[in-house]
Design a protein around this motif. Sequence first.
Motif, mmCIF file in Angstrom:
data_model
loop_
_atom_site.group_PDB
_atom_site.id
_atom_site.type_symbol
_atom_site.label_atom_id
_atom_site.label_comp_id
_atom_site.label_asym_id
_atom_site.label_seq_id
_atom_site.Cartn_x
_atom_site.Cartn_y
_atom_site.Cartn_z
ATOM 1 N N VAL A 1 0.914 -1.598 -0.045
ATOM 2 C CA VAL A 1 -0.285 -0.024 -0.477
ATOM 3 C C VAL A 1 0.726 1.174 0.009
ATOM 4 O O VAL A 1 0.507 2.071 -1.263
ATOM 5 N N LYS A 2 2.105 1.017 1.169
ATOM 6 C CA LYS A 2 2.964 2.061 0.916
ATOM 7 C C LYS A 2 3.318 2.905 -0.207
ATOM 8 O O LYS A 2 3.660 3.855 -0.809
ATOM 9 N N THR A 3 3.800 1.699 -0.768
ATOM 10 C CA THR A 3 4.341 1.774 -2.268
ATOM 11 C C THR A 3 3.786 2.532 -3.542
ATOM 12 O O THR A 3 4.024 3.252 -4.408
ATOM 13 N N HIS A 4 2.813 1.424 -3.638
ATOM 14 C CA HIS A 4 1.696 2.895 -4.414
ATOM 15 C C HIS A 4 1.540 3.850 -3.868
ATOM 16 O O HIS A 4 1.203 4.755 -4.602
ATOM 17 N N LEU A 5 1.024 3.664 -2.815
ATOM 18 C CA LEU A 5 1.007 5.386 -2.354
ATOM 19 C C LEU A 5 1.874 6.618 -2.873
ATOM 20 O O LEU A 5 1.654 7.153 -3.297
ATOM 21 N N GLY A 6 2.918 5.628 -2.493
ATOM 22 C CA GLY A 6 4.203 6.530 -3.260
ATOM 23 C C GLY A 6 4.363 6.614 -4.901
ATOM 24 O O GLY A 6 4.361 8.491 -5.408
ATOM 25 N N SER A 7 4.141 5.827 -4.970
ATOM 26 C CA SER A 7 3.930 6.072 -7.049
ATOM 27 C C SER A 7 3.015 6.579 -7.438
ATOM 28 O O SER A 7 3.108 7.344 -8.101
ATOM 29 N N ILE A 8 1.492 6.588 -6.426
ATOM 30 C CA ILE A 8 0.233 7.413 -6.931
ATOM 31 C C ILE A 8 1.089 9.063 -6.726
ATOM 32 O O ILE A 8 0.799 10.377 -7.383
ATOM 33 N N ARG A 9 1.458 9.230 -5.061
ATOM 34 C CA ARG A 9 1.817 10.820 -5.223
ATOM 35 C C ARG A 9 2.974 11.204 -6.354
ATOM 36 O O ARG A 9 2.812 12.642 -6.522
ATOM 37 N N ALA A 10 3.754 10.970 -6.941
ATOM 38 C CA ALA A 10 5.066 10.914 -7.928
ATOM 39 C C ALA A 10 4.092 11.081 -8.899
ATOM 40 O O ALA A 10 4.006 12.218 -9.960
ATOM 41 N N ARG A 11 2.958 10.534 -9.305
ATOM 42 C CA ARG A 11 2.563 10.369 -10.255
ATOM 43 C C ARG A 11 1.066 11.720 -11.046
ATOM 44 O O ARG A 11 0.930 12.175 -11.821
ATOM 45 N N VAL A 12 0.709 12.205 -9.857
ATOM 46 C CA VAL A 12 -0.466 12.960 -9.926
ATOM 47 C C VAL A 12 -0.410 14.164 -9.100
ATOM 48 O O VAL A 12 0.194 15.365 -8.609
ATOM 49 N N GLU A 13 1.394 14.562 -8.846
ATOM 50 C CA GLU A 13 2.192 15.217 -8.515
ATOM 51 C C GLU A 13 1.590 15.780 -7.078
ATOM 52 O O GLU A 13 1.219 17.414 -6.868
ATOM 53 N N ALA A 14 1.610 15.004 -6.273
ATOM 54 C CA ALA A 14 0.921 15.074 -4.993
ATOM 55 C C ALA A 14 1.478 14.954 -3.558
ATOM 56 O O ALA A 14 2.492 14.331 -3.782
ATOM 57 N N ARG A 15 1.455 16.169 -3.398
ATOM 58 C CA ARG A 15 2.338 15.827 -1.360
ATOM 59 C C ARG A 15 2.163 14.988 -0.740
ATOM 60 O O ARG A 15 2.915 14.267 0.400
ATOM 61 N N ASN A 16 0.587 14.601 -0.736
ATOM 62 C CA ASN A 16 0.140 13.362 0.730
ATOM 63 C C ASN A 16 -0.642 13.053 0.219
ATOM 64 O O ASN A 16 -1.846 13.742 -0.508
ATOM 65 N N ARG A 17 -1.852 12.349 0.933
ATOM 66 C CA ARG A 17 -2.940 11.373 0.570
ATOM 67 C C ARG A 17 -3.794 13.009 0.274
ATOM 68 O O ARG A 17 -5.095 12.421 -0.077
ATOM 69 N N VAL A 18 -3.925 14.307 1.283
ATOM 70 C CA VAL A 18 -5.072 15.341 1.120
ATOM 71 C C VAL A 18 -5.101 15.316 -0.258
ATOM 72 O O VAL A 18 -6.413 15.368 -1.188
ATOM 73 N N GLU A 19 -4.373 15.851 -1.290
ATOM 74 C CA GLU A 19 -3.767 16.115 -2.447
ATOM 75 C C GLU A 19 -4.696 14.627 -3.719
ATOM 76 O O GLU A 19 -4.816 15.223 -4.460
ATOM 77 N N ILE A 20 -3.993 13.863 -2.417
ATOM 78 C CA ILE A 20 -4.331 12.651 -3.442
ATOM 79 C C ILE A 20 -6.259 12.324 -3.678
ATOM 80 O O ILE A 20 -6.698 12.068 -4.598
ATOM 81 N N ALA A 21 -6.593 12.507 -2.752
ATOM 82 C CA ALA A 21 -7.793 12.448 -2.597
ATOM 83 C C ALA A 21 -8.451 13.915 -3.099
ATOM 84 O O ALA A 21 -9.843 13.195 -3.721
#
Length: 157
Positions: A123-143
């Motif tokens: 899960v943490k690995t996916h979150l790191g990839s997601i943050r990079a791909r959508v240029e988000a700094r944190n979970r709030v920006e992913i959401a």
Amino acid sequence: MPRLDGLAALPYLTEHSKVIMVTTFDDDDYVDAALGGGASGFLLKDAGAGLLIAGVKAAANGDALISPSLTLDLLSRRVAASNADTHILDRLSKREHEVAKLVASGQTNQEISETLFISLSTVKTHLGSIRARVEARNRVEIAAAMWESGVMNRPKG
């Protein structure tokens, strides 16, 4: 604070550490300015010790926590201001998309792990990839990206 208010102090503090805004102000502009200025969380003073501890832990893990009473308004404002930038989500794999949707629905890493039957480290690995791909700094920006794209408003199916 005698010389600077929290928003004015924020740029000086975020250079050196994670900052969680804890205040009585639930004004939309104040919340937006704090998060836009790099705050790793925004909690109301009446949130209680448990939420404050969760906010500190989230910031330490590179995530963010917003008082639940502010979250829907924050997301609604971001959706209203957005042009539904769906091309950002095209950068995600199918599994990353699933993880991002669960983040946007408010699930913790542990809950995502249990829902998708994957390890917490995955899960943490996916979150790191997601943050990079959508240029988000944190979970709030992913959401926010998920809600802005309109994907959270679409019927399941």
